[in-house]
Design an enzyme around this catalytic site. Sequence first.
Site, short mmCIF file in Angstrom:
data_model
loop_
_atom_site.label_atom_id
_atom_site.label_comp_id
_atom_site.label_asym_id
_atom_site.label_seq_id
_atom_site.Cartn_x
_atom_site.Cartn_y
_atom_site.Cartn_z
N ASP A 24 48.84 33.86 26.34
CA ASP A 24 50.32 34.21 26.32
C ASP A 24 50.86 33.88 24.97
OD1 ASP A 24 52.94 35.13 26.77
OD2 ASP A 24 53.38 33.24 28.09
N ASP A 28 56.39 34.19 28.06
CA ASP A 28 56.70 34.62 29.58
C ASP A 28 55.98 34.41 30.70
OD1 ASP A 28 54.84 36.45 29.03
OD2 ASP A 28 55.96 38.36 29.33
N ASP A 32 48.88 38.36 27.11
CA ASP A 32 49.33 39.72 26.44
C ASP A 32 48.37 40.03 25.28
OD1 ASP A 32 50.35 37.68 24.25
OD2 ASP A 32 52.35 37.71 25.35
N ASP A 101 39.22 49.83 30.14
CA ASP A 101 39.09 49.99 31.85
C ASP A 101 39.66 51.42 32.07
OD1 ASP A 101 38.65 49.32 34.36
OD2 ASP A 101 38.93 47.27 34.23
N ASP A 202 36.11 52.08 36.82
CA ASP A 202 36.51 51.32 37.88
C ASP A 202 36.20 52.48 39.13
OD1 ASP A 202 38.28 49.30 39.29
OD2 ASP A 202 39.30 50.96 40.17
N GLU A 259 31.39 51.15 37.80
CA GLU A 259 31.44 50.14 38.95
C GLU A 259 31.00 51.12 40.06
OE1 GLU A 259 34.52 47.06 41.24
OE2 GLU A 259 34.95 48.97 40.92
N HIS A 335 36.48 39.56 37.81
CA HIS A 335 37.95 39.16 38.40
C HIS A 335 38.19 39.49 39.95
CE1 HIS A 335 37.56 43.40 37.83
NE2 HIS A 335 38.72 43.75 38.61
N ASP A 336 36.97 40.07 40.61
CA ASP A 336 36.97 40.24 41.86
C ASP A 336 36.67 39.44 42.81
OD1 ASP A 336 38.57 42.57 41.61
OD2 ASP A 336 36.88 43.79 41.32
O1 TEU Z 1 37.38 46.90 42.58
C1 TEU Z 1 36.68 47.75 43.54
C2 TEU Z 1 35.71 47.25 44.75
O2 TEU Z 1 34.89 47.86 45.05
C3 TEU Z 1 35.80 45.77 44.92
O3 TEU Z 1 35.17 44.91 44.23
C4 TEU Z 1 37.30 45.43 45.59
O4 TEU Z 1 37.82 44.53 44.47
C5 TEU Z 1 37.26 44.55 46.98
O5 TEU Z 1 36.62 45.44 47.70
C6 TEU Z 1 38.56 44.14 47.28
O6 TEU Z 1 38.54 42.83 47.09
C7 TEU Z 1 37.99 47.51 41.55
C8 TEU Z 1 38.65 46.74 40.63
O7 TEU Z 1 37.70 45.66 39.90
C9 TEU Z 1 39.52 45.74 41.53
O8 TEU Z 1 40.04 45.03 40.86
C10 TEU Z 1 40.56 46.74 42.10
O9 TEU Z 1 41.44 46.15 42.87
C11 TEU Z 1 39.97 47.86 42.80
O10 TEU Z 1 38.81 48.45 42.01
C12 TEU Z 1 40.78 49.22 42.99
O11 TEU Z 1 41.23 49.67 41.55
#
Ligand code: TEU
Length: 572
Positions: A24, A28, A32, A101, A202, A259, A335-336
């Site tokens: 950041d 805030d 960023d 993305d 995505d 993805e 991140h998921d």
């Molecule tokens: O993720 C899609 C996905 O298939 C999963 O990993 C999903 O995050 C999981 O089933 C739910 O926890 C992508 C992105 O990486 C994710 O951050 C988004 O939330 C999602 O698409 C929707 O755009």
Amino acid sequence: MEQPDGAWWRRSTVYQIYPKSFMDSDGDGVGDLRGITSKLDYLHALGVDVVWLCPVYPHGGVDGGYDITDYRAIAPEFGTLADWQELLAGLHARGMRLVMDLVVNHTSDRHPWFLEARSSTDSPYRDYYLWQPGRDSGPPSNWGSHFGGSAWQLDPATGESYLHLFAPEQPDLNWENPRVRREVYDLMTFWLELGIDGFRMDTINMLSKVPGYPDTAPGADYAYPLAEEHFLNGPRLLDYLREMRAEVLSRYDVMTVGETPGTTPEQAAVLTDPQTGPLDMVFQFDHMAVDKDTTSARPRWTTVPYAVPELKRVLGRWQTGLHGRGWNSLYLGNHDVPRMVSRFGDDGEHRAASAKMLATLLFTLQGTPYVYQGDELGMPNARFTSIDDYRDVDTLNLYREDVTQGGRDPAEVLAMIHAKGRDNARTPMPWTAGEHAGFTTGTPWIPLNPTYPDINAEAAVADPDSVYWYYRDLIRLRREHPAIVDGRYDDLRPTHDTLYAYLRTHAQEQLLVLLNFGGAVLDLDGVLELPANAELLIGNYTAPGEVPPGVLQPWEARVYVTRTVEETGTPG
Ligand code: TEU
């Protein structure tokens, strides 16, 4: 169309940035673009070639930027287009590239297209989305959304429902509509003309839905199961992606990674074929399932100890399945999903050793490795103890459904969140041991990982024995050894419970990788004999030349070079 064998992205290491949590610059509490730009020397020193930036576009605030309201602008909390251009220039000046993305399976429900579409059944934008009349006073089909509940949302104004495979605030676009496809190609061109180097796409294999939205088999105790067989790799997906390549991507020297949950190596080989494949590589999900209880009605939130032979089988299937036919992406975290060291390693006593061992795996398979921010520090899961500390829509929905509405024991649900929640990996990057980990001068939008006083970038850079330096070495080695990029993969002991041993064989060079998946000392006697001429290239315990060769220490990793190649199938 042609993707030459020497394509730069095959030799690259990608670093994934979750912008809200990287750095950041204005106090805030939200990361960023200028914050990222201020850390480019850190990334350059690490040695990564490409940065993948998670969404920085204006969004509806529901799903961490994956609910976009404007595809051609920067969200105010992240900065301006000028800030973004400065970031791009800063990356290019250091010889690094930028991947953006692309989130085009759905938009935000606040995107002008959707606001128009929902205004009336006659709107010229109506057909940008997927509308259906209800059935027997219920939704059009029993499809569930990824974030819980039905995938259909009734719009009272018109009496029809729209499809949302994710949150209700993320309506799915209608890819059957050529105008939608044109809009997407145009917005891709917009960013490509600004000079970006590729897209991470995505949920790209969800674009084509089976016509008629047929019901799926009901789940054991869930009214709305995921109807994956009706929207993953659907009937027109390849047509759309081939059109996208022909219309847009073929005009630029860029990389694409799709993805693609629920995709087999055979399907991926078609998608990433060097001559005819519309994508360069895909994110497969098979190894993300090895620790799930697949007998559960909702496997995603379950955790069982994974079997090492199963992990090897799954990774091996992708290694051999795409060798010479397509291209793999390699990742153990993003991140998921939870932090890789907490999920696949030991984030207690052997945190550093197991983080390095897993990194050795990540960097010595065939494919393009992705490092998720903080994994180069060996960050563990955040494991917040109060639900108030969580921000992720998926996590909060689970808690609401199970605890608030379902009356389930909160401790039980928090344990699931500790193991699998997405916020585990979304906490601010710990830069220092100082206030707010040096991430912000304000209040961070989500609490810090409590480990930051010990696990932070400043401490890691100062310690030559840290996970960070080991990543640096691996990134460099990958560049120097063609066997890592192009070599054939052979698993030497596929059924062994804790040893993962494989060869990477290429022309005059062969590498032998030994990984101990566990906290016990592993005696190699009678298990595997080291070739006499094996030369240690890298290891996570001792400097080259000092390793007691016959046993592997807890979570030990070693990579040997063998210059004499035995071209006889699977040696050993
Ligand atoms: O993720 C899609 C996905 O298939 C999963 O990993 C999903 O995050 C999981 O089933 C739910 O926890 C992508 C992105 O990486 C994710 O951050 C988004 O939330 C999602 O698409 C929707 O755009």
